[in-house]
Design a protein around this motif. Structure first.
Motif, PDB file in Angstrom:
ATOM      1  N   GLU A   6     -81.380 -92.254  16.816  1.00  0.00           N
ATOM      2  CA  GLU A   6     -80.098 -92.925  16.949  1.00  0.00           C
ATOM      3  C   GLU A   6     -78.991 -91.915  17.240  1.00  0.00           C
ATOM      4  OE1 GLU A   6     -78.848 -95.863  14.040  1.00  0.00           O
ATOM      5  OE2 GLU A   6     -77.696 -96.572  15.775  1.00  0.00           O
ATOM      6  N   PHE A   7     -78.281 -92.150  18.333  1.00  0.00           N
ATOM      7  CA  PHE A   7     -77.096 -91.367  18.677  1.00  0.00           C
ATOM      8  C   PHE A   7     -75.888 -92.265  18.404  1.00  0.00           C
ATOM      9  CE2 PHE A   7     -78.420 -88.057  22.138  1.00  0.00           C
ATOM     10  CZ  PHE A   7     -79.608 -87.797  21.484  1.00  0.00           C
ATOM     11  N   ALA A   8     -74.901 -91.754  17.664  1.00  0.00           N
ATOM     12  CA  ALA A   8     -73.663 -92.506  17.449  1.00  0.00           C
ATOM     13  C   ALA A   8     -72.482 -91.658  17.903  1.00  0.00           C
ATOM     14  CB  ALA A   8     -73.522 -92.904  15.979  1.00  0.00           C
ATOM     15  N   ASP A   9     -71.860 -92.075  18.994  1.00  0.00           N
ATOM     16  CA  ASP A   9     -70.669 -91.419  19.538  1.00  0.00           C
ATOM     17  C   ASP A   9     -70.872 -89.908  19.695  1.00  0.00           C
ATOM     18  OD1 ASP A   9     -68.131 -91.617  20.602  1.00  0.00           O
ATOM     19  OD2 ASP A   9     -67.143 -91.221  18.679  1.00  0.00           O
ATOM     20  N   VAL A  10     -72.011 -89.531  20.308  1.00  0.00           N
ATOM     21  CA  VAL A  10     -72.385 -88.116  20.384  1.00  0.00           C
ATOM     22  C   VAL A  10     -71.685 -87.403  21.543  1.00  0.00           C
ATOM     23  CG1 VAL A  10     -74.296 -86.536  20.858  1.00  0.00           C
ATOM     24  CG2 VAL A  10     -74.606 -88.445  19.257  1.00  0.00           C
ATOM     25  N   VAL A  11     -71.075 -86.284  21.199  1.00  0.00           N
ATOM     26  CA  VAL A  11     -70.432 -85.419  22.201  1.00  0.00           C
ATOM     27  C   VAL A  11     -71.028 -84.019  22.087  1.00  0.00           C
ATOM     28  CG1 VAL A  11     -68.258 -84.279  22.840  1.00  0.00           C
ATOM     29  CG2 VAL A  11     -68.250 -86.703  22.203  1.00  0.00           C
ATOM     30  N   VAL A  12     -71.374 -83.431  23.251  1.00  0.00           N
ATOM     31  CA  VAL A  12     -71.665 -81.995  23.306  1.00  0.00           C
ATOM     32  C   VAL A  12     -70.644 -81.396  24.266  1.00  0.00           C
ATOM     33  CG1 VAL A  12     -73.303 -80.182  23.967  1.00  0.00           C
ATOM     34  CG2 VAL A  12     -74.134 -82.278  22.849  1.00  0.00           C
ATOM     35  N   ARG A  13     -69.850 -80.472  23.743  1.00  0.00           N
ATOM     36  CA  ARG A  13     -68.752 -79.910  24.533  1.00  0.00           C
ATOM     37  C   ARG A  13     -69.042 -78.453  24.858  1.00  0.00           C
ATOM     38  NH1 ARG A  13     -64.056 -81.882  25.898  1.00  0.00           N
ATOM     39  NH2 ARG A  13     -62.280 -80.480  26.204  1.00  0.00           N
ATOM     40  N   ARG A  14     -68.957 -78.105  26.142  1.00  0.00           N
ATOM     41  CA  ARG A  14     -69.162 -76.721  26.579  1.00  0.00           C
ATOM     42  C   ARG A  14     -68.101 -76.389  27.617  1.00  0.00           C
ATOM     43  NH1 ARG A  14     -72.079 -76.884  22.877  1.00  0.00           N
ATOM     44  NH2 ARG A  14     -74.341 -76.617  22.736  1.00  0.00           N
ATOM     45  N   ASN A  15     -67.467 -75.235  27.502  1.00  0.00           N
ATOM     46  CA  ASN A  15     -66.464 -74.803  28.477  1.00  0.00           C
ATOM     47  C   ASN A  15     -65.428 -75.895  28.744  1.00  0.00           C
ATOM     48  OD1 ASN A  15     -68.061 -72.514  28.699  1.00  0.00           O
ATOM     49  ND2 ASN A  15     -69.155 -73.287  30.490  1.00  0.00           N
ATOM     50  N   ALA A  16     -64.885 -76.455  27.673  1.00  0.00           N
ATOM     51  CA  ALA A  16     -63.819 -77.462  27.767  1.00  0.00           C
ATOM     52  C   ALA A  16     -64.250 -78.719  28.535  1.00  0.00           C
ATOM     53  CB  ALA A  16     -62.559 -76.864  28.410  1.00  0.00           C
ATOM     54  N   ARG A  17     -65.570 -78.979  28.553  1.00  0.00           N
ATOM     55  CA  ARG A  17     -66.062 -80.174  29.255  1.00  0.00           C
ATOM     56  C   ARG A  17     -67.118 -80.854  28.380  1.00  0.00           C
ATOM     57  NH1 ARG A  17     -69.925 -81.304  33.561  1.00  0.00           N
ATOM     58  NH2 ARG A  17     -70.832 -79.253  33.355  1.00  0.00           N
ATOM     59  N   ASN A  18     -67.088 -82.197  28.346  1.00  0.00           N
ATOM     60  CA  ASN A  18     -68.114 -82.915  27.589  1.00  0.00           C
ATOM     61  C   ASN A  18     -69.360 -83.067  28.464  1.00  0.00           C
ATOM     62  OD1 ASN A  18     -66.270 -83.144  25.570  1.00  0.00           O
ATOM     63  ND2 ASN A  18     -65.931 -85.356  25.808  1.00  0.00           N
ATOM     64  N   ILE A  19     -70.389 -82.273  28.195  1.00  0.00           N
ATOM     65  CA  ILE A  19     -71.615 -82.403  28.994  1.00  0.00           C
ATOM     66  C   ILE A  19     -72.470 -83.559  28.453  1.00  0.00           C
ATOM     67  CG2 ILE A  19     -71.555 -80.006  29.771  1.00  0.00           C
ATOM     68  CD1 ILE A  19     -73.807 -79.374  27.822  1.00  0.00           C
ATOM     69  N   VAL A  20     -72.193 -83.961  27.205  1.00  0.00           N
ATOM     70  CA  VAL A  20     -72.656 -85.262  26.688  1.00  0.00           C
ATOM     71  C   VAL A  20     -71.393 -85.938  26.185  1.00  0.00           C
ATOM     72  CG1 VAL A  20     -74.024 -86.441  24.922  1.00  0.00           C
ATOM     73  CG2 VAL A  20     -74.975 -84.446  26.115  1.00  0.00           C
ATOM     74  N   ASP A  21     -71.130 -87.159  26.695  1.00  0.00           N
ATOM     75  CA  ASP A  21     -69.793 -87.722  26.555  1.00  0.00           C
ATOM     76  C   ASP A  21     -69.814 -89.060  25.815  1.00  0.00           C
ATOM     77  OD1 ASP A  21     -67.074 -87.797  26.923  1.00  0.00           O
ATOM     78  OD2 ASP A  21     -67.172 -88.554  28.982  1.00  0.00           O
ATOM     79  N   HIS A  22     -69.674 -89.016  24.482  1.00  0.00           N
ATOM     80  CA  HIS A  22     -69.594 -90.222  23.653  1.00  0.00           C
ATOM     81  C   HIS A  22     -70.786 -91.162  23.874  1.00  0.00           C
ATOM     82  CE1 HIS A  22     -65.609 -89.109  22.241  1.00  0.00           C
ATOM     83  NE2 HIS A  22     -65.345 -88.747  23.486  1.00  0.00           N
ATOM     84  N   VAL A  23     -71.969 -90.634  23.654  1.00  0.00           N
ATOM     85  CA  VAL A  23     -73.190 -91.413  23.885  1.00  0.00           C
ATOM     86  C   VAL A  23     -73.623 -92.153  22.613  1.00  0.00           C
ATOM     87  CG1 VAL A  23     -75.679 -91.243  24.352  1.00  0.00           C
ATOM     88  CG2 VAL A  23     -74.031 -89.983  25.795  1.00  0.00           C
ATOM     89  N   ASP A  24     -73.825 -93.464  22.765  1.00  0.00           N
ATOM     90  CA  ASP A  24     -74.446 -94.302  21.730  1.00  0.00           C
ATOM     91  C   ASP A  24     -75.803 -94.730  22.278  1.00  0.00           C
ATOM     92  OD1 ASP A  24     -72.311 -94.625  19.730  1.00  0.00           O
ATOM     93  OD2 ASP A  24     -71.253 -95.645  21.371  1.00  0.00           O
TER      94      ASP A  24
END
Ligand SMILES: Nc1ncnc2c1ncn2[C@@H]1O[C@H](COP(=O)(O)OP(=O)(O)O)[C@@H](O)[C@H]1O
Ligand SMILES: [Mg+2]
Length: 267
Positions: A6-24
């Motif tokens: 389960e992913f809830a509002d998942v963000v992975v941020r690298r170099n000021a960019r969301n490479i994973v952007d609020h994933v449910d």
């Protein structure tokens, strides 16, 4: 069937960019998911989160009922099978196929000095047969064809009888024959009742094996659409995922996509 991921509002941020952007996203034990998107869409990053190799910048990831950041990932990892070409590059080329698969039981690459129980060897031989590798058990990994190496990666990932199986582009770079052979094996595996939840990354709809049930479509780290294959893998959603008009054809449970004709006279 219980949830395995389960992913809830998942963000992975690298170099000021969301490479994973609020994933449910949630995956149940009886589901087989395809994660589809262009190069750079965030597919591998999503798989690394599921494999507990990466923590989210924000949001929560729950794998096999354990929440990342609150659990010992070293206890969790043996319950997850993960096959990727990055992993394959770390296999010593002089290692035998049997050892590459058998050592998965110890979560190490290469044979080193552990002593193996007969039961591990018997299981490894059974898994090799399942992935049509039994005749190659004594060959060294470095001498195998690309298709055979891909099957060894998967055999290694299923050796520990995982509760979640993750495959990152298993058929990438294979020729047509090797791809079709692998897709047939993956399809058979996906349809077996004892198979764990599967998540397979690809950027080609042609590489979706029969028996897969769900799709997560990603663009720039964000979810374009997700759900059961039949209703979610549409020309419209694919067009949004790849940022161009796409037509989609289906035959015998397999898919084919191409750019829609730009010239109405061609139709
Ligand atoms: N550690 C990192 N630091 C900065 N950017 C990264 C890092 N890992 C991945 N990226 C970038 O994030 C995006 C998504 O990468 P990835 O998950 O590998 O995409 P995919 O597997 O869909 O091709 C890409 O643009 C990639 O360059
Ligand atoms: Mg990738």
């Amino acid at each position: 069937m219980p949830q395995v991921l389960e992913f809830a509002d998942v963000v992975v941020r690298r170099n000021a960019r969301n490479i994973v952007d609020h994933v449910d996203w949630s995956v149940r034990g009886d589901e087989r998911w395809v994660v589809l998107g262009a190069n750079g869409a965030g597919k591998t990053t999503i798989l690394q989160l599921a494999a507990t190799l990466l923590h989210p910048t924000s949001g929560t990831v729950t794998v096999l009922d354990e929440r990342l950041g609150r659990t010992d990932v070293f206890e969790l990892r043996p319950r997850i099978g993960f096959a990727s070409s990055a992993m394959a590059r770390r296999v010593p080329p002089e290692e035998t196929v049997l050892n590459v698969v058998m050592t998965a039981a110890y979560s190490v690459l290469g044979r080193w000095n552990e002593s193996y129980e007969d039961i591990d060897e018997r299981r490894a031989l059974r898994v090799l047969a399942e992935w049509r590798l039994d005749h190659l058990a004594d060959r060294t990994f470095g001498t195998l064809s690309e298709g055979e190496q891909k099957r060894v990666q998967i055999a290694r990932a299923v050796m520990t009888d995982p509760e979640l199986l993750l495959l990152d582009e298993p058929s990438a770079s294979l020729d047509l024959g090797a791809r079709e052979e692998l897709l047939q094996l993956l399809g058979g595996y996906a349809q077996a009742p004892t198979t764990p939840a599967m998540i397979m990354v690809t950027h080609h709809v042609e590489e979706i094996p029969v028996g897969f049930t769900h799709v997560l479509l990603l663009r720039d780290g964000a979810v374009v659409a997700s759900g059961p294959l039949e209703e979610t893998l549409t020309a419209e959603n694919l067009s949004a995922t790849f940022g161009m008009p796409i037509t989609l054809a289906t035959e015998d449970g397999r898919y084919a996509a191409r750019a829609a004709s730009q010239n109405p006279g061609d139709r």
